[in-house]
Structures are given as structure tokens and as C-alpha cells.
Design a protein around this motif. Sequence first.
Motif, PDB file in Angstrom:
ATOM      1  N   GLU A 286      -3.713  18.510  16.418  1.00 46.41           N
ATOM      2  CA  GLU A 286      -3.564  17.707  17.629  1.00 46.41           C
ATOM      3  C   GLU A 286      -3.932  16.252  17.398  1.00 46.41           C
ATOM      4  O   GLU A 286      -3.866  15.443  18.323  1.00 46.41           O
TER       5      GLU A 286
ATOM      6  N   GLN B 271      -4.534  15.279  20.920  1.00 49.89           N
ATOM      7  CA  GLN B 271      -3.287  14.988  21.630  1.00 49.89           C
ATOM      8  C   GLN B 271      -2.373  16.210  21.525  1.00 49.89           C
ATOM      9  O   GLN B 271      -1.588  16.330  20.584  1.00 49.89           O
TER      10      GLN B 271
ATOM     11  N   ALA C 281       0.276  16.850  22.856  1.00 48.38           N
ATOM     12  CA  ALA C 281       1.698  16.499  22.837  1.00 48.38           C
ATOM     13  C   ALA C 281       2.249  16.482  21.418  1.00 48.38           C
ATOM     14  O   ALA C 281       3.452  16.699  21.217  1.00 48.38           O
TER      15      ALA C 281
ATOM     16  N   SER D 225       3.585  19.825  20.772  1.00 40.86           N
ATOM     17  CA  SER D 225       4.862  19.987  21.463  1.00 40.86           C
ATOM     18  C   SER D 225       5.992  19.336  20.682  1.00 40.86           C
ATOM     19  O   SER D 225       7.092  19.888  20.571  1.00 40.86           O
ATOM     20  N   MET D 226       5.731  18.170  20.118  1.00 43.50           N
ATOM     21  CA  MET D 226       6.758  17.466  19.354  1.00 43.50           C
ATOM     22  C   MET D 226       7.133  18.243  18.101  1.00 43.50           C
ATOM     23  O   MET D 226       8.320  18.362  17.763  1.00 43.50           O
TER      24      MET D 226
ATOM     25  N   GLN E 278      -1.746  22.932  24.754  1.00 43.13           N
ATOM     26  CA  GLN E 278      -3.205  22.884  24.848  1.00 43.13           C
ATOM     27  C   GLN E 278      -3.839  24.274  24.802  1.00 43.13           C
ATOM     28  O   GLN E 278      -5.049  24.389  24.595  1.00 43.13           O
TER      29      GLN E 278
END
Length: 280
Positions: free
Chosen positions: A87, A96, A98, A101-102, A173
Motif C-alpha cells: 500500500e 494508500q 488505492a 486497486s490500481m 483496504q
Amino acid sequence: MRQIAKTALAPALPENPPVAARPQQNDRAHRVLSDAQPANSRWPARLDLLQSLSGLVLALFLVAHMFFVATILISHELFYSVARFFEGGWLFGEPQPALVSMVAAGVTGLLVAHAWLAMRKIPAGYRQYHAFSTHRRRLRHGDTSLWWLQVMTGFALFFLTTIHLYDMVSQPQLIGPYESADRVWTGGMWPIYLALLFTAEVHGGIGLYRLAVKWGWFVGDDANAGRRRLRHIRHAFSAFFITLGLVTLLAYVDLGRAHADRAGERYVPPGQTTVDHGKH
């Protein structure tokens, strides 16, 4: 006189056949042959190379992912630390999610591209499938049967993997000892993960074997001996990662059952009072 008469009566044969008709006949034949031959194109070879590269990247990602989730076997703290590492907390000061997710979205796109490239070679109709099945039964070639097994496992993987990747994209998360165990047991995902384990490891093992044979990796001078060696490596690869996956999945099931009455609780490492899963 007889000899002179015979000579006079003999038909006069031309020394050379007429040449006027030759260019037309040759041009017509050339046009027919040119129309019958397919146009030269490098795209089939390029697409085949892209299929090999995308499959290799996905197989290597599968191996890395298996070792990552298996850190739960060592300790909960190690799994938590590895999850926070991906993360980017060490780079941005705080995790992070996100980023996860990326990465998951990128893997999903690569999976779709690889599936599209592979579908070019799959029988597109009943006649093609019947011709291939007849050929496979008559030939009784091991690698041909492996290719068909790879097709079937790949078809199943396309659906099973997208389910798992959707969770990673939508809820990045929720990756941690308790969070992942709750998803496996309380969330009822363990049957899907079990099916995903077998299909992914079988498909990946066959894919790496066929890549090595196709491009001549680790084959050596004796092709037959090289294939036998690669087959042994493929069996060992699948056996090792299926065993590791089963033990890891069992660990998540046990943890999820023990944590079922507190499902939804976040994991907090010893000595830490808050959960640093980003701003969630």
C-alpha cells in the motif's frame, strides 16, 4: 520417287510452339496463384508473442501472489506488514489502498487481453471442435491433450479470477489477517478460492511448460530428454503450489472460524493502538 513423295506428304511441324499465347497463359496462372495465396503478415506472429509474454507475466504474478498470501503461515504480523508494504506506506508516509486497486485493475486488464489473444486458437464452432476432437483422439499426443486442458482451465479462470480481483479493486483496504480470514470463512468465499487454487496452478504449470517447449527454454540438445525433464518440473511445480495453497487456505479457514463471532474487526498488530489502513 517414293522417298520424295513420302517427304512431301510428311506434315510440317513447327520447330517452336507459338509464343504469342504464352504471356497471356502465364499471366493468368500467376494471377490465380497470387489470389490463392494469403497475404504475408507479421501480425499473427506478433499476437502470438504478446500471448506468450502476457501469460508469462501472469504466471510470475501468480507465483509471487501465492508466496505473499502464504506469509500468514509464518505470523499474522508478517502478513500485515507485507500488505501495508504494497500500500506504499513506506513511500507516502501512510498506506494508500488505492495502489492495490490500481494493481488489481492492471492485472484484470492483462487477464482480459491474454484471454482474447488465446481465444484466437480455440475452436470457434461445432465443426472445428469436432475436427479437433477427432484429431486429438487419433493422435493421442500428450501435449495436445495438455493444450485442451489449458483451454478448459483458462475458461474457468476467467470467471473465478475476476470475482477475486473485483474484491481487490473495490475493497483494497480489507487485506489483513482478520479481514482476509473473514472474507474466506464468514464471507463464504472459500469454495471459490479452492476452485481458483486448482485451476490457476494447473493452468499456470501447463502454460509455463508449453512456453518452455515452444521457445526452447531449458530443452537442451536432446529435445525428447528436455521435454521429459520439463514435464517433471511441471508436475513438481503444480504439486508444490497446490500443497502450499491448500495449507494456506486451511490457515485462513481456521482463523476465520475462530474470528467468526467478531467478524468485521480489523487486525491491530501488537504494540499498535490504531489501524493504519489509510484514511478508511
